[in-house]
Design an enzyme around this catalytic site. Structure first.
Site, PDB file in Angstrom:
ATOM      1  N   ARG A 126       0.820  -1.213   0.000  1.00 42.27           N
ATOM      2  CA  ARG A 126       0.000   0.000   0.000  1.00 42.27           C
ATOM      3  C   ARG A 126       0.853   1.261   0.000  1.00 42.27           C
ATOM      4  O   ARG A 126       0.383   2.331  -0.393  1.00 42.27           O
ATOM      5  CB  ARG A 126      -1.004  -0.033   1.162  1.00 42.27           C
ATOM      6  CG  ARG A 126      -2.122  -1.035   0.916  1.00 42.27           C
ATOM      7  CD  ARG A 126      -3.052  -1.172   2.105  1.00 42.27           C
ATOM      8  NE  ARG A 126      -2.406  -1.718   3.267  1.00 42.27           N
ATOM      9  CZ  ARG A 126      -2.163  -3.012   3.484  1.00 42.27           C
ATOM     10  NH1 ARG A 126      -2.551  -3.907   2.593  1.00 42.27           N
ATOM     11  NH2 ARG A 126      -1.548  -3.427   4.577  1.00 42.27           N
ATOM     12  N   GLU A 142       5.819 -11.324  14.454  1.00 44.33           N
ATOM     13  CA  GLU A 142       5.326 -11.906  15.704  1.00 44.33           C
ATOM     14  C   GLU A 142       5.925 -13.300  15.899  1.00 44.33           C
ATOM     15  O   GLU A 142       6.398 -13.646  16.974  1.00 44.33           O
ATOM     16  CB  GLU A 142       3.802 -11.977  15.608  1.00 44.33           C
ATOM     17  CG  GLU A 142       3.122 -11.981  16.939  1.00 44.33           C
ATOM     18  CD  GLU A 142       1.611 -11.995  16.766  1.00 44.33           C
ATOM     19  OE1 GLU A 142       1.130 -11.661  15.658  1.00 44.33           O
ATOM     20  OE2 GLU A 142       0.942 -12.379  17.719  1.00 44.33           O
TER      21      GLU A 142
HETATM   22  P1  AMP Z   1       4.829  -3.098  11.138  1.00 42.10           P
HETATM   23  O1  AMP Z   1       6.094  -3.684  10.553  1.00 42.10           O
HETATM   24  O2  AMP Z   1       4.336  -3.872  12.310  1.00 42.10           O
HETATM   25  O3  AMP Z   1       4.971  -1.618  11.444  1.00 42.10           O
HETATM   26  O4  AMP Z   1       3.685  -3.261  10.052  1.00 42.10           O
HETATM   27  C1  AMP Z   1       3.558  -2.351   9.037  1.00 42.10           C
HETATM   28  C2  AMP Z   1       3.132  -2.958   7.745  1.00 42.10           C
HETATM   29  O5  AMP Z   1       2.121  -3.928   7.895  1.00 42.10           O
HETATM   30  C3  AMP Z   1       2.575  -1.882   6.850  1.00 42.10           C
HETATM   31  O6  AMP Z   1       3.053  -2.082   5.526  1.00 42.10           O
HETATM   32  C4  AMP Z   1       1.082  -2.039   6.949  1.00 42.10           C
HETATM   33  O7  AMP Z   1       0.471  -1.913   5.682  1.00 42.10           O
HETATM   34  C5  AMP Z   1       0.853  -3.430   7.498  1.00 42.10           C
HETATM   35  N1  AMP Z   1       0.001  -3.466   8.710  1.00 42.10           N
HETATM   36  C6  AMP Z   1       0.395  -3.809   9.964  1.00 42.10           C
HETATM   37  N2  AMP Z   1      -0.617  -3.775  10.840  1.00 42.10           N
HETATM   38  C7  AMP Z   1      -1.697  -3.361  10.131  1.00 42.10           C
HETATM   39  C8  AMP Z   1      -3.070  -3.090  10.471  1.00 42.10           C
HETATM   40  N3  AMP Z   1      -3.549  -3.232  11.726  1.00 42.10           N
HETATM   41  N4  AMP Z   1      -3.895  -2.667   9.489  1.00 42.10           N
HETATM   42  C9  AMP Z   1      -3.440  -2.502   8.222  1.00 42.10           C
HETATM   43  N5  AMP Z   1      -2.176  -2.757   7.841  1.00 42.10           N
HETATM   44  C10 AMP Z   1      -1.298  -3.174   8.781  1.00 42.10           C
END
Ligand code: AMP
Length: 176
Positions: A64, A101
């Site tokens: 996205r 995770e």
């Molecule tokens: P993180 O590495 O945990 O910061 O996750 C970020 C990536 O995962 C981004 O590219 C987001 O598009 C996706 N992502 C993680 N959690 C969500 C969520 N609750 N809703 C939508 N996209 C998420």
């Protein structure tokens, strides 16, 4: 941007429970994309933050981050670079590991996509734990890029993702 428009953006983000797995509340931004006024407003938030910074390239994160990042790059008249999950980019890549995770994942960037000294802004739709964007920051810096800032439409503040990105400045427009 008028705060009423920002509130309209916030209201358009759709919470989808238990996607892609149980316990996750997925922030679905497709209602923003499909509404011409809101899509333009979301891009304008990034643009307001980018103008006057003399940026050479926008780097967007799979998938996205491509939608927002490439539109912002087009509007600024600068280049766009995709960072993708492992195995998706066809040419020579640099790789950065990050923790999920359960276990680890890898992000990749083409070795010639960012050159030393280029002024770069990182763009994604959402900052959660920060693992993905921290890996992207490693790739940009490894290439010699000057990472000015990481920008996100949405930040899930309770996950403290911006800590993972330190010392990169983080900007987000819709905070939860
Ligand atoms: P993180 O590495 O945990 O910061 O996750 C970020 C990536 O995962 C981004 O590219 C987001 O598009 C996706 N992502 C993680 N959690 C969500 C969520 N609750 N809703 C939508 N996209 C998420």
């Amino acid at each position: 941007m008028p705060s009423a428009l920002v509130e309209q953006l916030r209201a358009a983000v759709r919470d989808v429970r238990d996607f892609p797995k149980k316990g996750i509340v997925f922030k679905d931004i497709t209602p923003i994309l499909s509404d011409p006024l809101l899509f333009r407003a979301s891009i304008d938030l990034f643009l307001e933050r980018c103008r006057g910074k003399n940026i050479d390239k926008i780097v967007g994160i799979d998938a996205r981050g491509f939608l927002f990042g490439s539109t912002v790059a087009y509007e600024l008249g600068i280049g766009f670079v995709p960072i993708r999950k492992r195995g998706k980019l066809p040419y020579m890549t640099a790789t950065a590991k990050y923790s999920l995770e359960y276990g680890q994942a890898e992000m990749e960037m083409h070795t010639d996509a960012v050159t030393a000294g280029e002024r770069v802004v990182l763009v994604d739709d959402l900052l959660a734990t920060g693992g993905t964007s921290a890996a992207a920051a490693v790739l940009i810096r490894k290439a010699g890029g000057d990472l000015l800032e990481a920008q996100f439409l949405i930040e899930l503040q309770f996950l403290h993702g911006r800590k993972q990105l330190e010392p990169t400045p983080v900007t987000s427009f819709l905070k939860y």
